[in-house]
Design a protein around this motif. Structure first.
Motif, PDB file in Angstrom:
ATOM      1  N   ASP A  41     -20.510   1.137  18.209  1.00 52.94           N
ATOM      2  CA  ASP A  41     -19.458   0.870  17.236  1.00 52.94           C
ATOM      3  C   ASP A  41     -19.910  -0.276  16.330  1.00 52.94           C
ATOM      4  N   PRO A  42     -20.311   0.020  15.103  1.00 54.55           N
ATOM      5  CA  PRO A  42     -20.787  -1.041  14.207  1.00 54.55           C
ATOM      6  C   PRO A  42     -19.735  -2.116  13.916  1.00 54.55           C
ATOM      7  N   HIS A  43     -18.459  -1.791  14.197  1.00 51.34           N
ATOM      8  CA  HIS A  43     -17.384  -2.736  13.912  1.00 51.34           C
ATOM      9  C   HIS A  43     -16.821  -3.361  15.195  1.00 51.34           C
ATOM     10  N   PHE A  44     -17.567  -3.265  16.269  1.00 47.56           N
ATOM     11  CA  PHE A  44     -17.084  -3.783  17.551  1.00 47.56           C
ATOM     12  C   PHE A  44     -16.669  -5.251  17.467  1.00 47.56           C
ATOM     13  N   GLU A  45     -17.460  -6.038  16.773  1.00 49.63           N
ATOM     14  CA  GLU A  45     -17.188  -7.486  16.759  1.00 49.63           C
ATOM     15  C   GLU A  45     -15.908  -7.843  16.015  1.00 49.63           C
ATOM     16  N   ARG A  46     -15.434  -6.957  15.154  1.00 48.19           N
ATOM     17  CA  ARG A  46     -14.127  -7.191  14.536  1.00 48.19           C
ATOM     18  C   ARG A  46     -13.032  -7.157  15.597  1.00 48.19           C
ATOM     19  N   ASN A  47     -13.184  -6.264  16.578  1.00 45.75           N
ATOM     20  CA  ASN A  47     -12.178  -6.135  17.622  1.00 45.75           C
ATOM     21  C   ASN A  47     -12.324  -7.203  18.692  1.00 45.75           C
ATOM     22  N   ALA A  48     -13.515  -7.744  18.847  1.00 41.55           N
ATOM     23  CA  ALA A  48     -13.757  -8.732  19.897  1.00 41.55           C
ATOM     24  C   ALA A  48     -13.129 -10.087  19.591  1.00 41.55           C
ATOM     25  N   VAL A  49     -12.663 -10.262  18.351  1.00 42.65           N
ATOM     26  CA  VAL A  49     -12.082 -11.534  17.921  1.00 42.65           C
ATOM     27  C   VAL A  49     -10.581 -11.557  18.172  1.00 42.65           C
ATOM     28  N   ASP A  50     -10.059 -12.702  18.604  1.00 47.90           N
ATOM     29  CA  ASP A  50      -8.623 -12.956  18.610  1.00 47.90           C
ATOM     30  C   ASP A  50      -8.318 -13.747  17.346  1.00 47.90           C
ATOM     31  N   TYR A  51      -7.609 -13.139  16.418  1.00 54.24           N
ATOM     32  CA  TYR A  51      -7.377 -13.762  15.125  1.00 54.24           C
ATOM     33  C   TYR A  51      -6.203 -14.737  15.191  1.00 54.24           C
ATOM     34  N   GLY A  52      -6.462 -15.991  14.852  1.00 54.64           N
ATOM     35  CA  GLY A  52      -5.372 -16.948  14.734  1.00 54.64           C
ATOM     36  C   GLY A  52      -4.417 -16.476  13.653  1.00 54.64           C
ATOM     37  N   SER A  53      -3.157 -16.246  14.008  1.00 51.71           N
ATOM     38  CA  SER A  53      -2.265 -15.569  13.067  1.00 51.71           C
ATOM     39  C   SER A  53      -0.923 -16.266  12.837  1.00 51.71           C
ATOM     40  N   GLN A  54      -0.573 -17.246  13.628  1.00 52.03           N
ATOM     41  CA  GLN A  54       0.755 -17.846  13.511  1.00 52.03           C
ATOM     42  C   GLN A  54       0.977 -18.397  12.103  1.00 52.03           C
ATOM     43  N   GLY A  55       2.056 -17.930  11.479  1.00 54.98           N
ATOM     44  CA  GLY A  55       2.379 -18.360  10.126  1.00 54.98           C
ATOM     45  C   GLY A  55       1.630 -17.641   9.030  1.00 54.98           C
ATOM     46  N   SER A  56       0.708 -16.753   9.397  1.00 53.31           N
ATOM     47  CA  SER A  56      -0.084 -16.035   8.398  1.00 53.31           C
ATOM     48  C   SER A  56       0.700 -14.857   7.827  1.00 53.31           C
ATOM     49  N   PRO A  57       0.428 -14.499   6.575  1.00 51.37           N
ATOM     50  CA  PRO A  57       1.081 -13.313   6.005  1.00 51.37           C
ATOM     51  C   PRO A  57       0.713 -12.064   6.794  1.00 51.37           C
ATOM     52  N   CYS A  58       1.656 -11.139   6.883  1.00 50.45           N
ATOM     53  CA  CYS A  58       1.424  -9.874   7.580  1.00 50.45           C
ATOM     54  C   CYS A  58       2.338  -8.826   6.970  1.00 50.45           C
ATOM     55  N   SER A  59       1.843  -7.613   6.881  1.00 51.04           N
ATOM     56  CA  SER A  59       2.654  -6.526   6.322  1.00 51.04           C
ATOM     57  C   SER A  59       3.740  -6.056   7.277  1.00 51.04           C
ATOM     58  N   THR A  60       3.591  -6.395   8.570  1.00 47.18           N
ATOM     59  CA  THR A  60       4.602  -5.960   9.524  1.00 47.18           C
ATOM     60  C   THR A  60       5.928  -6.643   9.212  1.00 47.18           C
ATOM     61  N   ALA A 108      11.376  -7.318   4.609  1.00 43.54           N
ATOM     62  CA  ALA A 108      11.372  -8.730   4.204  1.00 43.54           C
ATOM     63  C   ALA A 108      10.014  -9.315   4.542  1.00 43.54           C
ATOM     64  N   ASP A 109       9.619 -10.351   3.802  1.00 47.29           N
ATOM     65  CA  ASP A 109       8.388 -11.060   4.140  1.00 47.29           C
ATOM     66  C   ASP A 109       8.587 -11.782   5.459  1.00 47.29           C
ATOM     67  N   ARG A 110       7.732 -11.487   6.424  1.00 45.94           N
ATOM     68  CA  ARG A 110       7.863 -12.076   7.750  1.00 45.94           C
ATOM     69  C   ARG A 110       6.481 -12.526   8.241  1.00 45.94           C
ATOM     70  N   PRO A 111       6.127 -13.794   8.053  1.00 44.44           N
ATOM     71  CA  PRO A 111       4.850 -14.290   8.578  1.00 44.44           C
ATOM     72  C   PRO A 111       4.784 -14.106  10.089  1.00 44.44           C
ATOM     73  N   CYS A 112       3.574 -14.027  10.605  1.00 48.21           N
ATOM     74  CA  CYS A 112       3.380 -13.802  12.037  1.00 48.21           C
ATOM     75  C   CYS A 112       3.967 -14.943  12.859  1.00 48.21           C
ATOM     76  N   ARG A 113       4.653 -14.598  13.956  1.00 53.79           N
ATOM     77  CA  ARG A 113       5.238 -15.592  14.850  1.00 53.79           C
ATOM     78  C   ARG A 113       4.386 -15.831  16.090  1.00 53.79           C
ATOM     79  N   MET A 114       3.306 -15.039  16.243  1.00 58.75           N
ATOM     80  CA  MET A 114       2.490 -15.126  17.438  1.00 58.75           C
ATOM     81  C   MET A 114       1.325 -16.100  17.217  1.00 58.75           C
ATOM     82  N   ASN A 115       0.808 -16.649  18.300  1.00 58.65           N
ATOM     83  CA  ASN A 115      -0.326 -17.571  18.182  1.00 58.65           C
ATOM     84  C   ASN A 115      -1.578 -16.874  17.672  1.00 58.65           C
TER      85      ASN A 115
END
Length: 284
Positions: A191-210, A246-253
């Motif tokens: 999987d050439p994109h494996f390392e994208r999945n291996a990362v835990d992305y810091g997301s708290q407060g970041s914009p998200c489409s969810t 509504a715009d809802r930034p990520c609430r998770m760490n």
């Protein structure tokens, strides 16, 4: 509006018995299955009504268990794929069900996220199912969890798949520093994109489409921003898409799962997956 909806009903059982999966230990009774069927029918009817509202939808079924062994999921896939305002209907599946019903799908709108489970199915049988999808011209990705005990099985599967079928590997994250540099290099070959999945992305407060144009719907119509965020933001059948959005930034760490982090605009993963973001087919 254009919206992506992840749907998960009351189904919580699987025909496989993977040791790491809690749902393989469940067996739904007749009442639960009837409830799941009724909920899915309600959802399909709601989707149908959205054409009059001018909405365009992309849909992804990720049940707690295997959906396609049940007739109502197969019928829903067929019906939804033929709706003119549904741009995509995809499902997460182990591909254990017969695939003759897929002849009735609209191949332009239907897609599959196929999970391979070494030890639960032999490689030849799984590859045969993949060949059936490939022969029918149905888009699909294939992948598995990258536990070290499965490395040889993953390499063998990659060799057996058509070269134009993308194979992903989910990083095993239950143990810290699980992979060596050699392991990562090995998995990158699959999987050439494996390392994208291996990362835990810091997301708290970041914009998200969810929560804005991506919604996680539970069977009764309860809507959450994200499948990991337990906060209920509304009810699909009461509030509708505009009432939920509504715009809802990520609430998770952090965000550590594909179906979550693909909706972080800063990662721009649509450049990697294009129109096949939901079913996880990388470009090229």
């Amino acid at each position: 509006m254009r919206a992506t909806i992840y749907y998960r009903g009351s189904l919580s059982s699987c025909n496989y018995d993977c040791p790491y999966c809690p749902f393989s230990k469940n067996k739904d009774n007749a009442a639960t299955l009837a409830k799941d069927r009724s909920q899915l029918l309600t959802f399909v009817n709601w989707v149908k009504a959205q054409e009059r509202e001018g909405h365009r939808l992309a849909l992804f079924f990720n049940p707690y268990g295997e959906g396609l062994v049940h007739r109502w999921y197969r019928e829903a896939m067929i019906e939804l794929s033929q709706m003119p305002h549904v741009d995509k209907v995809a499902i997460q599946t182990n591909l254990s069900a017969k695939l003759d019903w897929t002849d009735d799908l609209n191949p332009k709108n239907a897609a599959f996220w196929a999970s391979y489970h070494p030890g639960q199915v032999d490689e030849a049988s799984f590859l045969n199912q993949c060949s059936e999808l490939h022969r029918r011209g149905l888009p699909f990705s294939v992948g598995s969890v990258g536990v070290k005990s499965a490395f040889s099985a993953l390499a063998s599967l990659r060799q057996g798949l058509p070269t134009d079928v993308y194979m992903w590997v989910n990083a095993f994250k239950d143990k810290k520093d699980y992979y060596t540099a050699a392991d990562i290099a090995f998995l990158r070959e699959i999987d050439p994109h494996f390392e994208r999945n291996a990362v835990d992305y810091g997301s708290q407060g970041s914009p998200c489409s969810t929560g804005k144009d991506v919604f996680y719907v539970q069977g009764a119509g309860i809507v959450k921003r994200c499948y990991k965020d337990r906060t209920v933001i509304g009810h699909l059948y009461r509030d509708g898409l505009e009432g939920l959005s509504a715009d809802r930034p990520c609430r998770m760490n952090c965000c550590d799962c594909y179906i979550g982090y693909i909706h972080m605009p800063e990662l721009a993963l649509s450049r990697v997956y294009g129109d096949h973001l939901l079913e996880r087919i990388a470009n090229g």
